[in-house]
Design a protein around this motif. Sequence first.
Motif, PDB file in Angstrom:
ATOM      1  N   TYR A   1      13.611 -40.082  16.552  1.00 57.82           N
ATOM      2  CA  TYR A   1      13.490 -38.992  15.582  1.00 57.82           C
ATOM      3  C   TYR A   1      15.412 -40.013  14.664  1.00 57.82           C
ATOM      4  O   TYR A   1      15.157 -39.875  13.045  1.00 57.82           O
TER       5      TYR A   1
ATOM      6  N   HIS B   1      15.238 -40.270  10.363  1.00 57.87           N
ATOM      7  CA  HIS B   1      15.884 -39.873   9.675  1.00 57.87           C
ATOM      8  C   HIS B   1      17.551 -40.312   9.472  1.00 57.87           C
ATOM      9  O   HIS B   1      18.055 -39.233   9.439  1.00 57.87           O
TER      10      HIS B   1
ATOM     11  N   GLY C   1      12.975 -39.177   5.879  1.00 62.11           N
ATOM     12  CA  GLY C   1      12.314 -38.072   6.872  1.00 62.11           C
ATOM     13  C   GLY C   1      12.304 -36.821   6.361  1.00 62.11           C
ATOM     14  O   GLY C   1      12.571 -35.594   6.732  1.00 62.11           O
TER      15      GLY C   1
ATOM     16  N   ASP D   1      10.729 -34.132   4.735  1.00 62.64           N
ATOM     17  CA  ASP D   1       9.990 -33.247   5.689  1.00 62.64           C
ATOM     18  C   ASP D   1      10.438 -33.095   6.564  1.00 62.64           C
ATOM     19  O   ASP D   1       9.235 -31.509   7.442  1.00 62.64           O
ATOM     20  N   ARG D   2      10.947 -33.284   7.676  1.00 68.30           N
ATOM     21  CA  ARG D   2      10.804 -33.125   9.196  1.00 68.30           C
ATOM     22  C   ARG D   2      12.250 -33.107   9.572  1.00 68.30           C
ATOM     23  O   ARG D   2      12.502 -32.393  10.720  1.00 68.30           O
TER      24      ARG D   2
ATOM     25  N   GLU E   1      13.250 -30.220  12.110  1.00 69.15           N
ATOM     26  CA  GLU E   1      13.146 -29.860  13.515  1.00 69.15           C
ATOM     27  C   GLU E   1      14.570 -30.435  14.690  1.00 69.15           C
ATOM     28  O   GLU E   1      14.468 -31.107  15.119  1.00 69.15           O
TER      29      GLU E   1
ATOM     30  N   LYS F   1      18.265 -34.195  18.888  1.00 75.08           N
ATOM     31  CA  LYS F   1      17.979 -34.509  17.202  1.00 75.08           C
ATOM     32  C   LYS F   1      18.492 -34.696  16.001  1.00 75.08           C
ATOM     33  O   LYS F   1      19.119 -33.784  15.673  1.00 75.08           O
TER      34      LYS F   1
END
Length: 269
Positions: A127, A131, A136, A138-139, A142, A168
């Motif tokens: 992850y 990122h 990333g 859009d996520r 998380e 994360k």
Amino acid sequence: MRSFHLHLISDSSGETVSAIARACLVQLSEVHAEQHLWWLVRTRGQALRALEGVQAAPGVVLCTVVDPEIRALLEQGCREAEVPFIPVLDPVMQALGGYLQVEVGREPGRQHVPDADYFRRIDAIHYSMEHDDGQGMDRLGEADIIIMGVSRTSKTPTCMYLANRGLKAANVPLVPGIGIPDEVLRLKRPLMVGLTRDPRSLADIRKTRLKVMNDEANTDYADVERVREEVLTARRLFTRHGWPVIDVTRRSIEEAAAAIMQLHRNRAE
């Protein structure tokens, strides 16, 4: 400066005994340790080879071997060589076993057996890699932690350290003239943390970076006054949103990450 031979013997990857040795050696500023590394010592033959190395370069032996037979062989060999043999895990294991009234296991490398925590760390590493540096978006919801800061404030290595601890972690760069996307500001779940650094120190780091990249013509990037303004603008942003700030000027990656993990734990309580 005094020097001595230090033998690190492990029945696994050597991470534990290396970390213990490192933590101790930094307190001995006037001493240099010539380290001899003996990993995956699980058989009699491997133990004898390690002892041959000890005899060839006598010195202190730190050991995390848990198999009783191999341990006894190493201990006897060190006694004959008249060198200190220190089983560094014993005090903790004996104290825990005695307090809990349970038998302590003797399985080599057990801490590295893949389990739920292991796979959680792997997932966190993937992850954080996906990122890094604002990727990333859009996520991002998380993430456990989102780190922000201007260029060269150790955002990426801090995120990777946190990921190795199972968190994360994503990072969003603060670029002059470009604001933080509204979708990031609306996030509620992740802990937002700002990293900062002394402007002069940061300018020096950027100058070194430009030399490595053969881009010394980009003088604005490392100009002390411009850097000072970037840092001040970032500080104002962190204050406006009430985000905790960590100054990494005199902190290692490990220390900065430890402070972030403590913030994350406090937030969860």
